[in-house]
Design an enzyme around this catalytic site. Structure first.
Site, PDB file in Angstrom:
ATOM      1  N   CYS A 104      -0.378   3.449 -10.578  1.00 40.21           N
ATOM      2  CA  CYS A 104      -1.604   3.590 -10.915  1.00 40.21           C
ATOM      3  C   CYS A 104      -2.087   4.677 -10.323  1.00 40.21           C
ATOM      4  O   CYS A 104      -2.755   5.663 -10.877  1.00 40.21           O
ATOM      5  CB  CYS A 104      -2.281   2.456 -10.428  1.00 40.21           C
ATOM      6  SG  CYS A 104      -1.669   0.921 -11.294  1.00 40.21           S
TER       7      CYS A 104
HETATM    8  N1  SAJ Z   1      -2.077   4.045   0.442  1.00 42.63           N
HETATM    9  C1  SAJ Z   1      -2.315   4.719   1.347  1.00 42.63           C
HETATM   10  N2  SAJ Z   1      -3.408   4.507   2.409  1.00 42.63           N
HETATM   11  C2  SAJ Z   1      -4.447   3.429   1.770  1.00 42.63           C
HETATM   12  C3  SAJ Z   1      -4.198   2.890   0.771  1.00 42.63           C
HETATM   13  C4  SAJ Z   1      -2.942   2.905   0.070  1.00 42.63           C
HETATM   14  O1  SAJ Z   1      -1.596   5.623   1.949  1.00 42.63           O
HETATM   15  O2  SAJ Z   1      -5.394   3.332   2.677  1.00 42.63           O
HETATM   16  C5  SAJ Z   1      -0.888   4.248  -0.569  1.00 42.63           C
HETATM   17  C6  SAJ Z   1      -0.212   3.134  -0.609  1.00 42.63           C
HETATM   18  O3  SAJ Z   1       0.783   2.860   0.367  1.00 42.63           O
HETATM   19  C7  SAJ Z   1       0.675   3.283  -1.962  1.00 42.63           C
HETATM   20  C8  SAJ Z   1      -0.397   4.040  -2.797  1.00 42.63           C
HETATM   21  O4  SAJ Z   1      -1.389   4.551  -1.855  1.00 42.63           O
HETATM   22  O5  SAJ Z   1       1.723   4.124  -1.768  1.00 42.63           O
HETATM   23  C9  SAJ Z   1      -1.037   2.942  -3.583  1.00 42.63           C
HETATM   24  O6  SAJ Z   1      -1.587   2.001  -2.896  1.00 42.63           O
HETATM   25  P1  SAJ Z   1      -2.616   0.919  -3.602  1.00 42.63           P
HETATM   26  O7  SAJ Z   1      -3.039   0.272  -2.380  1.00 42.63           O
HETATM   27  O8  SAJ Z   1      -3.675   1.837  -4.025  1.00 42.63           O
HETATM   28  O9  SAJ Z   1      -1.874  -0.095  -4.602  1.00 42.63           O
HETATM   29  P2  SAJ Z   1      -1.622  -0.042  -6.038  1.00 42.63           P
HETATM   30  O10 SAJ Z   1      -0.870   1.225  -6.263  1.00 42.63           O
HETATM   31  O11 SAJ Z   1      -0.695  -0.994  -6.395  1.00 42.63           O
HETATM   32  O12 SAJ Z   1      -3.046  -0.116  -6.721  1.00 42.63           O
HETATM   33  C10 SAJ Z   1      -3.519  -1.057  -7.242  1.00 42.63           C
HETATM   34  C11 SAJ Z   1      -4.387  -0.944  -8.090  1.00 42.63           C
HETATM   35  N3  SAJ Z   1      -4.764  -2.035  -9.139  1.00 42.63           N
HETATM   36  C12 SAJ Z   1      -5.327  -1.818 -10.279  1.00 42.63           C
HETATM   37  O13 SAJ Z   1      -5.185  -0.732 -10.694  1.00 42.63           O
HETATM   38  C13 SAJ Z   1      -5.593  -2.826 -11.055  1.00 42.63           C
HETATM   39  C14 SAJ Z   1      -5.691  -0.446  -7.356  1.00 42.63           C
HETATM   40  O14 SAJ Z   1      -7.009  -0.295  -8.133  1.00 42.63           O
HETATM   41  C15 SAJ Z   1      -5.982  -1.502  -6.427  1.00 42.63           C
HETATM   42  O15 SAJ Z   1      -7.359  -1.276  -5.607  1.00 42.63           O
HETATM   43  C16 SAJ Z   1      -4.910  -1.712  -5.437  1.00 42.63           C
HETATM   44  O16 SAJ Z   1      -3.544  -2.093  -6.357  1.00 42.63           O
HETATM   45  C17 SAJ Z   1      -5.171  -2.757  -4.394  1.00 42.63           C
HETATM   46  O17 SAJ Z   1      -6.411  -2.743  -3.821  1.00 42.63           O
HETATM   47  O18 SAJ Z   1      -3.994  -3.603  -4.093  1.00 42.63           O
END
Ligand code: SAJ
Length: 429
Positions: free
Chosen positions: A275
């Site tokens: 995403c």
């Molecule tokens: N990450 C960081 N620092 C942060 C947060 C995330 O480095 O502060 C990295 C994570 O390790 C990962 C990537 O970014 O590699 C994405 O992480 P994410 O927490 O955004 O998780 P995703 O990719 O599963 O995003 C999904 C998305 N959900 C949908 O699109 C419906 C996102 O909108 C959500 O906010 C997120 O899950 C969530 O909050 O779990």
């Protein structure tokens, strides 16, 4: 409200409406089961035969769909999967939940949407509602789906109804499920939006109507671009703090004490998942076609994409501090999934870090309790058990993914040089 819309809404309210879900992945399968449990008869459409067979056998391949829930829906005759897209004509309401990846040149790949649109072009009939859920650039619903459906015979908002409603499925989220995650809906016409509103209101507590399909498409892109930009800021702060010899984690924790006007994001080894690294490119691409460069969004993507190289350079520095060249050094990478407690390695920065270190001549092994093997440079490599002997033989340990189920004490006790990209060793045990 026009007559067709009124009839369709009656079918929805009475659960007589037959719901079609196109794409039975981590978004479509939970949605199909949710509608089945609400009393609808569901027809799931898939291009993957193994998924069709699994669903019809009541076997769940999606973590968020318990086997018993799926089996019950199938046994009750409420859920059937098919490869036959001509059966789309049987559905009164159709939700399209297909992938929207990037192609090799980093541009949007809407081929899965077009496959669904081409099938719908053959089968669309009066009285149907079609909702696109896949994350995509603003304008997709109106520019790609509407022409395929409208053709010359049917008029949108009168004969059939078309809307966009972004999926907000967060796999593995223990709190937010389909029913309690607010759903945004934008229609081509007001009656289109109302039909979609009534459909989703049968399974979701809160449905939010916006004024157009573009507003709904952009809502989703803002949600995920917001994350990409703020993660990039956290990553840049990590580099800034490193050069100033300040602990970035201490600074972030201190900033997070501000009870308003701040939202905590943490630095990491890069940006994984299907995403956050992908969605901002859909917006940048669309704006390029309008001669506008989304500089902040693109710069954030660049900063995030550069993090694996930054990590591999920090590993080289750490080895150098211990008098070791990268070439020939033994590196243990801890964590391969793109985020904690998932087995998903799509776009995982660990893959880049392993590649970059191997290119420098390091002997790289990895340990990830949720990822038993990885495809690396055309070869299958296996996750190695994390034990004292293997750690003692490591020249450096790189923590890339902070799974809960990893023995961090073992790493601490090994006394080996560690590059902890998630600051997990500093957390209270
Ligand atoms: N990450 C960081 N620092 C942060 C947060 C995330 O480095 O502060 C990295 C994570 O390790 C990962 C990537 O970014 O590699 C994405 O992480 P994410 O927490 O955004 O998780 P995703 O990719 O599963 O995003 C999904 C998305 N959900 C949908 O699109 C419906 C996102 O909108 C959500 O906010 C997120 O899950 C969530 O909050 O779990």
């Amino acid at each position: 409200m026009n007559e067709q819309a009124r009839v369709l809404i009656e079918q929805i309210e009475s659960r007589q409406a037959r719901v079609g879900v196109v794409g039975l992945g981590y978004v479509g399968l939970p949605l199909a089961v949710e509608f089945a449990e609400a009393g609808f008869s569901i027809l799931g459409f898939e291009v993957a035969r193994d998924k069709v067979e699994a669903v019809n056998a009541g076997n769940s391949y999606v973590g968020d769909v318990p086997e018993e829930q799926l089996a019950a829906a199938v046994e009750a005759g409420r859920l059937e999967a098919t490869l036959d897209y001509d059966r789309l004509a049987e559905a009164d309401a159709i939700c399209i939940c297909v992938p929207t990846p990037l192609n090799k040149t980093g541009d949007p790949d809407v081929s899965f949407i077009m496959t669904a649109a081409n099938s719908l072009q053959r089968t669309v009939r009066a009285g149907q509602l079609v909702v696109l859920e896949s994350t995509t650039y603003p304008g997709t619903t109106r520019e790609l789906l509407l022409p395929a459906l409208a053709g010359t015979r049917l008029e949108v908002g009168k004969d059939f109804f078309l809307a966009f409603s972004p999926e907000r499925v967060d796999p593995g989220n223990p709190v937010y499920k389909i029913h309690n995650t607010p759903k945004v809906v934008g229609g081509i016409t007001a009656d289109c939006a109302e039909c979609a509103n009534r459909l989703y209101s049968t399974i979701i507590e809160q449905v939010i109507l916006v004024s157009s399909t573009e507003a709904a498409e952009l809502t989703k892109l803002l949600e995920n671009t917001f994350r990409s930009v703020n993660i990039a800021l956290a990553n840049e702060m990590a580099i800034v703090c490193d050069k100033l010899d300040v602990d970035v984690w201490e600074v972030i924790e201190a900033a997070a004490t501000k009870p308003f006007g701040f939202m905590k994001f943490t630095p990491g080894p890069g940006l994984g998942g299907h995403c956050i690294p992908v969605d901002p490119h859909y917006l940048s691409w669309k704006m390029k076609t309008l001669d506008y460069k989304t500089r902040l969004i693109e710069l954030a993507s660049e900063i995030n994409a550069e993090m694996p190289r930054y990590v591999s350079e920090k590993v080289a520095d750490l080895l150098n501090d211990h008098g070791r060249p990268v070439r020939g050094s033994r590196v243990v990478v801890v964590g391969a999934a793109y985020k904690p407690d998932t087995n998903d390695t799509r776009e995982s920065p660990a893959l880049d870090i392993i590649r970059l270190l191997a290119e420098k001549g390091a002997e790289v092994i990895y340990h990830d309790p949720m990822v038993p093997n990885l495809r690396h440079e055309g070869q299958d490599i296996e996750s190695m058990p994390l034990d004292e002997k293997r750690l003692a033989g490591a020249d450096v340990v790189v923590i890339v993914t902070d799974h809960t189920d990893i023995d961090y004490d073992l790493i601490r006790r090994s006394g080996r040089p560690v590059l902890d990209t998630r600051n997990v060793l500093q957390r209270p045990a």
